[in-house]
Design a protein around this motif. Structure first.
Motif, PDB file in Angstrom:
ATOM      1  N   GLN A 105      48.369  56.764  53.974  1.00  0.00           N
ATOM      2  CA  GLN A 105      48.412  55.594  54.853  1.00  0.00           C
ATOM      3  C   GLN A 105      49.572  54.657  54.486  1.00  0.00           C
ATOM      4  O   GLN A 105      50.170  54.028  55.354  1.00  0.00           O
ATOM      5  N   LEU A 106      49.862  54.576  53.194  1.00  0.00           N
ATOM      6  CA  LEU A 106      50.923  53.676  52.731  1.00  0.00           C
ATOM      7  C   LEU A 106      52.288  54.080  53.276  1.00  0.00           C
ATOM      8  O   LEU A 106      53.032  53.245  53.809  1.00  0.00           O
ATOM      9  N   ASP A 107      52.641  55.355  53.159  1.00  0.00           N
ATOM     10  CA  ASP A 107      53.994  55.800  53.502  1.00  0.00           C
ATOM     11  C   ASP A 107      54.342  55.576  54.972  1.00  0.00           C
ATOM     12  O   ASP A 107      55.429  55.055  55.278  1.00  0.00           O
ATOM     13  N   ASP A 151      48.522  49.905  43.857  1.00  0.00           N
ATOM     14  CA  ASP A 151      47.479  49.300  43.020  1.00  0.00           C
ATOM     15  C   ASP A 151      47.689  47.803  42.895  1.00  0.00           C
ATOM     16  O   ASP A 151      48.812  47.297  43.006  1.00  0.00           O
ATOM     17  N   ALA A 152      46.593  47.095  42.665  1.00  0.00           N
ATOM     18  CA  ALA A 152      46.622  45.637  42.607  1.00  0.00           C
ATOM     19  C   ALA A 152      47.319  45.126  41.350  1.00  0.00           C
ATOM     20  O   ALA A 152      47.897  44.038  41.372  1.00  0.00           O
ATOM     21  N   GLU A 153      47.266  45.906  40.266  1.00  0.00           N
ATOM     22  CA  GLU A 153      47.914  45.459  39.034  1.00  0.00           C
ATOM     23  C   GLU A 153      49.421  45.321  39.228  1.00  0.00           C
ATOM     24  O   GLU A 153      50.030  44.330  38.810  1.00  0.00           O
ATOM     25  N   ILE A 201      40.764  46.244  41.200  1.00  0.00           N
ATOM     26  CA  ILE A 201      40.818  44.888  41.749  1.00  0.00           C
ATOM     27  C   ILE A 201      40.907  45.010  43.263  1.00  0.00           C
ATOM     28  O   ILE A 201      41.836  45.622  43.781  1.00  0.00           O
ATOM     29  N   SER A 202      39.969  44.435  43.970  1.00  0.00           N
ATOM     30  CA  SER A 202      39.960  44.573  45.426  1.00  0.00           C
ATOM     31  C   SER A 202      41.041  43.712  46.070  1.00  0.00           C
ATOM     32  O   SER A 202      41.555  42.754  45.459  1.00  0.00           O
ATOM     33  N   VAL A 221      50.154  46.641  50.041  1.00  0.00           N
ATOM     34  CA  VAL A 221      49.336  47.229  48.971  1.00  0.00           C
ATOM     35  C   VAL A 221      48.268  48.108  49.619  1.00  0.00           C
ATOM     36  O   VAL A 221      47.378  47.614  50.311  1.00  0.00           O
ATOM     37  N   GLU A 222      48.376  49.414  49.381  1.00  0.00           N
ATOM     38  CA  GLU A 222      47.451  50.408  49.957  1.00  0.00           C
ATOM     39  C   GLU A 222      47.368  51.579  48.977  1.00  0.00           C
ATOM     40  O   GLU A 222      48.394  52.163  48.624  1.00  0.00           O
TER      41      GLU A 222
END
Length: 227
Positions: A12-14, A32-34, A57-58, A6-7
């Motif tokens: 940075q995610l890819d 996203d956190a959801e 949401i952190s 989760v980023e």
């Protein structure tokens, strides 16, 4: 292993998604956190990698929710925060490890390997049951001094069985474990993968270790003389 990454920054995610996939992990990568909350309810993960500074949401809150739900898979927190107080906050929320951004890929992979060693079947960089060994760095299966090279998917399937020996695993569970979120396997995909893995295991005389539980799924169960 099955990972949840989760980023919220795609830049940075890819790259992280790519490098984790290249070393053999099945990675659900979301921003996203959801979405992460929903996935956690649907799937069982071997490891969570959470960015701290997610919108709404952190990552720390997500980690706390995960632990409050009784989930025990290791959690690795990624963040630019690097004070002692920040580290204590993350660890108190249930994180097992902490990596400061910018993320060094070599260190990330080492941390992931270290957290994955918690399986009781783990020996070095190998997962084992009886005298059957899966070498995770080379994707080779070994028994009685004979080695066979597996494909990425075959290795992922055998790893999933090895982390859950003697358990009856449904086709739905295997689908959720081996295919990334957003992909749709064909109706006979699990049966095809099990058949291919059995064919590979013939070379080490272990093809019958994967039992078919008719109407339910499959189970990795070495014969008594091997166990």
């Amino acid at each position: 292993m099955r990972l949840l990454l989760v980023e919220d920054d795609p830049a940075q995610l890819d790259p992280l998604h790519l490098v984790l996939s290249e070393v053999g992990h099945v990675v659900d990568a979301v921003t996203d956190a959801e979405t992460a909350q929903w996935l956690i309810e649907q799937k069982d993960y071997d490891l969570l990698i959470l960015d701290w500074m997610l919108p709404k949401i952190s990552g720390v809150s997500l980690c706390h929710q995960y632990r409050s739900a009784g989930k025990t898979a290791p959690v690795l927190m990624l963040t630019a925060k690097d004070t002692t107080i920040d580290k204590v906050t993350a660890l108190d929320a249930g994180a097992d490890d902490y990596l400061v951004k910018p993320v060094d890929v070599v260190e990330l992979l080492a941390r992931v390997r270290a957290l994955g060693r918690r399986s009781p079947q783990w020996i070095g960089d190998t997962l084992s049951i009886a005298d059957l060994h899966l070498h995770l760095t080379t994707l080779k299966v070994e028994r009685q001094q004979t080695q066979v090279q597996l494909s990425g998917r075959e290795s992922q399937l055998l790893e999933y069985f090895l982390r859950r020996p003697y358990q009856v695993l449904t086709r739905e569970q295997i689908e959720l474990a081996l295919w990334e979120w957003g992909t749709e396997p064909e109706s006979n995909a699990v049966a095809s993968q099990v058949r291919r893995l059995r064919q590979r295991l013939q070379a080490v005389e272990a093809s019958d270790w994967i039992e078919t539980i008719y109407g339910v799924g499959y189970r990795l169960s070495p014969p008594p003389q091997s166990a």
